[in-house]
Write a protein that holds these residues in place. Structure first.
Motif, PDB file in Angstrom:
ATOM      1  N   LYS A  17       0.841  -1.206   0.000  1.00 19.47           N
ATOM      2  CA  LYS A  17       0.000   0.000   0.000  1.00 19.47           C
ATOM      3  C   LYS A  17       0.874   1.253   0.000  1.00 19.47           C
ATOM      4  O   LYS A  17       0.667   2.168  -0.806  1.00 19.47           O
ATOM      5  CB  LYS A  17      -0.926  -0.010   1.213  1.00 19.47           C
ATOM      6  N   GLU A  21       1.273   4.156  -2.900  1.00 22.25           N
ATOM      7  CA  GLU A  21       1.041   5.565  -2.599  1.00 22.25           C
ATOM      8  C   GLU A  21       2.232   6.422  -3.013  1.00 22.25           C
ATOM      9  O   GLU A  21       2.052   7.538  -3.494  1.00 22.25           O
ATOM     10  CB  GLU A  21       0.743   5.748  -1.108  1.00 22.25           C
ATOM     11  N   ILE A  25      -0.319   6.357  -7.026  1.00 23.70           N
ATOM     12  CA  ILE A  25      -1.537   5.625  -7.357  1.00 23.70           C
ATOM     13  C   ILE A  25      -2.663   6.265  -6.568  1.00 23.70           C
ATOM     14  O   ILE A  25      -2.606   6.362  -5.348  1.00 23.70           O
ATOM     15  CB  ILE A  25      -1.414   4.128  -6.988  1.00 23.70           C
ATOM     16  N   ASP A  26      -3.664   6.735  -7.270  1.00 22.61           N
ATOM     17  CA  ASP A  26      -4.774   7.416  -6.629  1.00 22.61           C
ATOM     18  C   ASP A  26      -5.847   6.401  -6.249  1.00 22.61           C
ATOM     19  O   ASP A  26      -6.531   5.856  -7.115  1.00 22.61           O
ATOM     20  CB  ASP A  26      -5.349   8.478  -7.572  1.00 22.61           C
ATOM     21  N   HIS A  27      -5.953   6.123  -4.967  1.00 22.10           N
ATOM     22  CA  HIS A  27      -6.962   5.182  -4.489  1.00 22.10           C
ATOM     23  C   HIS A  27      -7.405   5.620  -3.099  1.00 22.10           C
ATOM     24  O   HIS A  27      -6.608   6.116  -2.307  1.00 22.10           O
ATOM     25  CB  HIS A  27      -6.411   3.757  -4.445  1.00 22.10           C
ATOM     26  N   ASP A  28      -8.654   5.412  -2.812  1.00 19.57           N
ATOM     27  CA  ASP A  28      -9.227   5.804  -1.536  1.00 19.57           C
ATOM     28  C   ASP A  28      -9.171   4.627  -0.559  1.00 19.57           C
ATOM     29  O   ASP A  28      -9.898   3.665  -0.704  1.00 19.57           O
ATOM     30  CB  ASP A  28     -10.672   6.259  -1.759  1.00 19.57           C
ATOM     31  N   PHE A  29      -8.293   4.719   0.412  1.00 23.49           N
ATOM     32  CA  PHE A  29      -8.124   3.670   1.414  1.00 23.49           C
ATOM     33  C   PHE A  29      -8.894   3.973   2.697  1.00 23.49           C
ATOM     34  O   PHE A  29      -8.558   3.449   3.755  1.00 23.49           O
ATOM     35  CB  PHE A  29      -6.641   3.491   1.757  1.00 23.49           C
ATOM     36  N   HIS A  59      -8.730  -3.742  -1.455  1.00 27.23           N
ATOM     37  CA  HIS A  59      -8.296  -2.460  -2.031  1.00 27.23           C
ATOM     38  C   HIS A  59      -7.173  -2.677  -3.042  1.00 27.23           C
ATOM     39  O   HIS A  59      -7.224  -2.153  -4.164  1.00 27.23           O
ATOM     40  CB  HIS A  59      -7.792  -1.502  -0.943  1.00 27.23           C
ATOM     41  N   SER A  62      -8.306  -4.333  -6.253  1.00 32.08           N
ATOM     42  CA  SER A  62      -9.066  -3.432  -7.134  1.00 32.08           C
ATOM     43  C   SER A  62      -8.134  -2.473  -7.871  1.00 32.08           C
ATOM     44  O   SER A  62      -8.392  -2.128  -9.020  1.00 32.08           O
ATOM     45  CB  SER A  62     -10.134  -2.666  -6.354  1.00 32.08           C
ATOM     46  N   ILE A  63      -7.048  -2.069  -7.228  1.00 36.67           N
ATOM     47  CA  ILE A  63      -6.074  -1.202  -7.909  1.00 36.67           C
ATOM     48  C   ILE A  63      -5.442  -1.962  -9.074  1.00 36.67           C
ATOM     49  O   ILE A  63      -5.325  -1.441 -10.182  1.00 36.67           O
ATOM     50  CB  ILE A  63      -4.983  -0.732  -6.923  1.00 36.67           C
ATOM     51  N   GLU A  66      -7.838  -2.426 -12.012  1.00 34.89           N
ATOM     52  CA  GLU A  66      -8.175  -1.210 -12.769  1.00 34.89           C
ATOM     53  C   GLU A  66      -7.269  -1.012 -13.963  1.00 34.89           C
ATOM     54  O   GLU A  66      -7.678  -0.481 -14.975  1.00 34.89           O
ATOM     55  CB  GLU A  66      -8.065   0.029 -11.863  1.00 34.89           C
ATOM     56  N   ASP A  67      -6.024  -1.405 -13.851  1.00 33.59           N
ATOM     57  CA  ASP A  67      -5.040  -1.137 -14.893  1.00 33.59           C
ATOM     58  C   ASP A  67      -4.544  -2.439 -15.488  1.00 33.59           C
ATOM     59  O   ASP A  67      -3.616  -3.051 -14.990  1.00 33.59           O
ATOM     60  CB  ASP A  67      -3.869  -0.342 -14.326  1.00 33.59           C
TER      61      ASP A  67
END
Length: 95
Positions: A17, A21, A25-29, A59, A62-63, A66-67
């Motif tokens: 994680k 960061e 990497i833009d992700h809401d944790f 989380h 899912s990151i 996405e890519d």
């Protein structure tokens, strides 16, 4: 799994994680952060660490999902390509 093994896994996921960061990497944790538990909280229960692992793992998955062209996605595609090549080469040698 024993509690110490869960804490080790939790530590590894937390390191991943932090690495993501630092890579912007833009992700809401917030769901994970709302648990208010980190791997250093060794006094917390085994069940709490297990729950944190599942939330954080979700989380991170899912990151990655996405890519499709991420490093992991490219590696997977290359491994599939290599598998096909070796399969064809093996079949040609057997004929």
């Amino acid at each position: 799994m024993h509690k110490d093994e869960l804490i080790q896994l939790h530590t590894l996921l937390a390191q991943i994680k932090r690495h993501l960061e630092t890579q912007s990497i833009d992700h809401d944790f917030t769901e994970y952060q709302s648990l208010a538990i980190s791997p250093v909280h060794i006094h917390r229960s085994k069940a709490e660490h297990k729950h944190a692992i599942f939330v954080l793992g979700n989380h991170l998955a899912s990151i990655i999902a996405e890519d499709e062209l991420s490093g992991i996605g490219r590696t997977s595609a290359r491994m599939e390509e290599f598998a096909k090549r070796t399969s064809r080469n093996t079949a040609a040698k057997n004929n």
